[in-house]
Write a protein that holds these residues in place. Structure first.
Motif, mmCIF file in Angstrom:
data_model
loop_
_atom_site.group_PDB
_atom_site.id
_atom_site.type_symbol
_atom_site.label_atom_id
_atom_site.label_comp_id
_atom_site.label_asym_id
_atom_site.label_seq_id
_atom_site.Cartn_x
_atom_site.Cartn_y
_atom_site.Cartn_z
ATOM 1 N N VAL A 195 0.904 -1.159 0.000
ATOM 2 C CA VAL A 195 0.000 0.000 0.000
ATOM 3 C C VAL A 195 0.936 1.199 0.000
ATOM 4 O O VAL A 195 1.550 1.529 1.014
ATOM 5 N N ALA A 196 1.096 1.808 -1.166
ATOM 6 C CA ALA A 196 2.125 2.841 -1.321
ATOM 7 C C ALA A 196 1.652 3.871 -2.338
ATOM 8 O O ALA A 196 0.846 3.568 -3.216
ATOM 9 N N SER A 197 2.185 5.084 -2.203
ATOM 10 C CA SER A 197 1.836 6.118 -3.181
ATOM 11 C C SER A 197 3.098 6.823 -3.650
ATOM 12 O O SER A 197 4.171 6.672 -3.042
ATOM 13 N N VAL A 244 0.396 3.560 -6.070
ATOM 14 C CA VAL A 244 1.150 2.737 -7.029
ATOM 15 C C VAL A 244 1.098 1.259 -6.609
ATOM 16 O O VAL A 244 1.681 0.406 -7.248
ATOM 17 N N GLY A 245 0.400 0.977 -5.517
ATOM 18 C CA GLY A 245 0.127 -0.409 -5.109
ATOM 19 C C GLY A 245 -1.377 -0.556 -5.002
ATOM 20 O O GLY A 245 -2.101 -0.136 -5.916
ATOM 21 N N ALA A 246 -1.850 -1.091 -3.876
ATOM 22 C CA ALA A 246 -3.304 -1.278 -3.715
ATOM 23 C C ALA A 246 -4.011 0.068 -3.790
ATOM 24 O O ALA A 246 -3.540 1.062 -3.236
ATOM 25 N N GLU A 247 -5.145 0.096 -4.503
ATOM 26 C CA GLU A 247 -5.865 1.375 -4.651
ATOM 27 C C GLU A 247 -7.269 1.296 -4.064
ATOM 28 O O GLU A 247 -8.008 2.281 -4.082
ATOM 29 N N VAL A 270 -16.150 -2.903 -3.966
ATOM 30 C CA VAL A 270 -14.932 -2.248 -3.498
ATOM 31 C C VAL A 270 -15.203 -0.805 -3.060
ATOM 32 O O VAL A 270 -16.204 -0.206 -3.443
ATOM 33 N N ALA A 271 -14.286 -0.299 -2.263
ATOM 34 C CA ALA A 271 -14.327 1.111 -1.850
ATOM 35 C C ALA A 271 -12.878 1.533 -1.622
ATOM 36 O O ALA A 271 -11.963 0.693 -1.651
ATOM 37 N N ALA A 272 -12.667 2.822 -1.396
ATOM 38 C CA ALA A 272 -11.308 3.321 -1.124
ATOM 39 C C ALA A 272 -11.419 4.464 -0.129
ATOM 40 O O ALA A 272 -12.511 4.794 0.335
ATOM 41 N N LEU A 273 -10.287 5.041 0.186
ATOM 42 C CA LEU A 273 -10.290 6.240 1.012
ATOM 43 C C LEU A 273 -10.054 7.437 0.099
ATOM 44 O O LEU A 273 -9.344 7.316 -0.909
ATOM 45 N N GLU A 274 -10.642 8.551 0.475
ATOM 46 C CA GLU A 274 -10.425 9.796 -0.269
ATOM 47 C C GLU A 274 -8.921 10.030 -0.398
ATOM 48 O O GLU A 274 -8.206 9.952 0.615
ATOM 49 N N GLY A 275 -8.460 10.264 -1.606
ATOM 50 C CA GLY A 275 -7.035 10.556 -1.798
ATOM 51 C C GLY A 275 -6.179 9.319 -1.971
ATOM 52 O O GLY A 275 -5.007 9.424 -2.294
ATOM 53 N N HIS A 287 -8.479 3.902 -15.193
ATOM 54 C CA HIS A 287 -8.629 5.350 -15.413
ATOM 55 C C HIS A 287 -8.971 5.938 -14.041
ATOM 56 O O HIS A 287 -10.143 6.060 -13.661
ATOM 57 N N ALA A 288 -7.918 6.250 -13.287
ATOM 58 C CA ALA A 288 -8.096 6.560 -11.860
ATOM 59 C C ALA A 288 -8.989 7.773 -11.627
ATOM 60 O O ALA A 288 -9.810 7.776 -10.702
#
Ligand SMILES: Cc1cc2nc3c(=O)[nH]c(=O)nc-3n(C[C@H](O)[C@H](O)[C@H](O)COP(=O)(O)OP(=O)(O)OC[C@H]3O[C@@H](n4cnc5c(N)ncnc54)[C@H](O)[C@@H]3O)c2cc1C
Length: 486
Positions: free
Chosen positions: A50-52, A62-65, A221-226, A348-349
């Motif tokens: 889990v990296a950016s 650039v890892g898990a999104e 799926v879901a993610a965190l803002e940012g 397409h992020a």
């Protein structure tokens, strides 16, 4: 009769090796259970996969999104960490699949590409009428052979649904999600698939069941803002707040079990220095590193590790207003075999995550491409940055159906990774009772499996330690080395 045991009230000292999400979550759980925890991470950054990275002024994953909502464990953790307000769903645009030179919308409602409604217009468009009809009739066919631990996704899908479902839907998704070809992927390695298939007796039925479960959880799926890295920052802050020690930039190379004159585990770095002494150890490093540490303990267990696959992620910041229309929804999965495209998937992020579009200027988009399939190096591996980014831009043009000019590229970043196949196809190594394993190679690919698994492993370890946490003059420390069956 009076007991010679006395209860030791000092906290258990536990070392966690590896500061990816598995290690961070295990450390938190152990700390909540009253242990004094030291977490040791080889890299300078916590988070592992889990990296950016910065891309044209903003961080991109650039890892898990994202995380799968299945099971609710990640959401629970996020809530406990006070991040619940920052959870965002993906835009409901759907994704596409590129096969035999044509991009088509991916049928909605499936699981691992197995269509839940094979006769829907989208499914017929991808499969053609004959293959769609064959798949639609599958629930009516009696199951020929029972599944076993060795049943592969490729064999079962081909037998039940036909080769076209495998080639056009399941293979691109298996390679995109697990970096593993379906001929190598056992059905037991896909969370819930074998159980759902055995229950319903049909793959289409299993896909419907899995989809219904993820819809009940509020979407797959879901993610965190940012992006996902705020989860890592929150875990780190939480651990520090609980008094855990975090050591970065230090690789653990050896674990020395307790012996007569030294009743604790000794954790060593490459110089042979003892980094910490502990009552127990959690190994939350990836498979090769973990087996190397265990091999030092038990002998030979490194040999059981499958060769990990190398993959590479390339993220592009591109200025082109035609992308505002999200021409291929949230992204495209690519069926292998087309010599014109090297990427295995494109996200397409900025179309998938509206919060990522909101922070960028008008017409600016983030495209994330991944490279590398089982058994072969990523096509980008040997390329210099400029060539790798040019290849990614060409692939993006083809997959999105828009010719993106070289001057539209504002910024680019690349990140290589090494990934092991999901567990289920090889025996988990045996460990002493005071050692626990955590991580995706043990508990399953993806944050949903990793978080649930790390919590479970930490609590099991605390449970095993409780009866040992006594001072009994008649017991010898060698009891610590008892080997626990897998
Ligand atoms: C490109 C990519 C995209 C992904 N996308 C998603 C996604 O969208 N959603 C999802 O749920 N999952 C996704 N995944 C999978 C997910 O990222 C992983 O399953 C999960 O992050 C694994 O966590 P982990 O803690 O088990 O391992 P890691 O994150 O690999 O952490 C292990 C840590 O151990 C450290 N370490 C290794 N050896 C030692 C040592 N000897 N001493 C000390 N430290 C050591 C490493 O430096 C690393 O930080 C993706 C993975 C990749 C590569």
């Amino acid at each position: 009769m009076p007991s010679s045991e006395t209860r030791d009230t000092s906290p258990q000292r536990i070392v966690v090796v590896g500061g990816g999400v598995a290690g961070l979550v295990a450390a938190r759980e152990l700390s909540l259970g009253g242990a004094a925890v030291t977490l040791i991470e080889a890299g300078e950054q916590l988070g592992g996969r889990v990296a950016s990275a910065p891309l044209h002024g903003h961080a991109v994953d650039v890892g898990a999104e994202a995380f799968a909502t299945r099971g609710g464990e990640v959401q629970r953790l996020i809530t406990e960490l006070g991040l619940a307000q920052r959870v965002v769903p993906p835009a409901p645009r759907g994704s596409w699949v590129y096969a035999e030179g044509v991009a088509r919308p991916l049928p909605k409602g499936g699981a691992l590409g197995i269509p839940a409604s094979p006769m829907s217009a989208e499914s017929r468009r991808v499969l053609g009428f004959g293959a769609a009809l064959r798949a639609a009739l599958e629930p009516l066919r009696r199951r020929a052979t029972p599944t076993n631990d060795e049943t592969t996704v490729a064999a079962l899908v081909t037998e039940r649904l036909g080769a076209r479902v495998l080639e056009r839907l399941v293979r691109p998704i298996a390679l995109g999600v697990y970096s593993t070809d379906p001929t190598e992927l056992r059905i037991a390695q896909v969370p819930g698939l074998r159980e759902a298939f055995d229950r319903s007796g049909s793959l289409v039925g299993a896909a419907r069941e899995l989809r219904a479960a993820s819809s009940a959880a509020g979407g797959a799926v879901a993610a965190l803002e940012g992006g996902m890295t705020p989860l890592v920052a929150a875990l780190e802050a939480d651990l520090l707040g609980r008094g855990c020690e975090i050591v970065r930039g230090t690789q653990v190379v050896a674990l020395v079990p307790p012996f007569d004159t030294e009743p604790s585990w000794q954790v060593h770095d490459a110089e042979g220095s003892c980094l910490a002494s502990a009552d127990a150890v959690v190994i939350a490093a990836p498979e090769l590193a973990a087996r190397e540490l265990l091999g030092g303990l038990l002998g030979g267990s490194r040999d059981a590790a499958p060769v990990p696959s190398d993959i590479e992620v390339i993220a592009l910041a591109v200025h082109d207003e035609r992308l505002d229309a999200a021409p291929r929804g949230t992204g495209v999965l690519v069926a292998p075999g087309d010599p014109r495209v090297a990427a295995k998937a494109l996200t397409h992020a900025t179309a998938k995550w509206p919060d990522r579009a909101a922070v960028r200027g008008p017409g600016e988009h983030v495209l994330r491409l991944s490279y590398g399939r089982t058994g072969s190096a990523p096509e980008t591996a040997a390329l210099a940055d400029a060539d790798a980014f040019a290849l990614a831009l060409r692939d993006a043009s083809l997959l999105l159906g828009i010719e993106l000019a070289p001057e539209s590229l504002a910024d680019a970043v690349r990140q290589p990774w090494s990934v092991s196949p999901p567990p289920g196809a090889r025996p988990e190594p045996q460990t002493p009772a005071t050692v626990a394993l955590a991580g995706d190679w043990v508990h399953g690919t993806g944050l949903a499996s990793v978080v649930a698994g790390a919590r479970g492993a930490a609590n099991d370890l605390l449970g095993r330690l409780a009866p040992l946490h006594t001072t009994d003059p008649s017991s010898t420390p060698q009891q610590e080395s008892t080997v626990r069956p897998a």
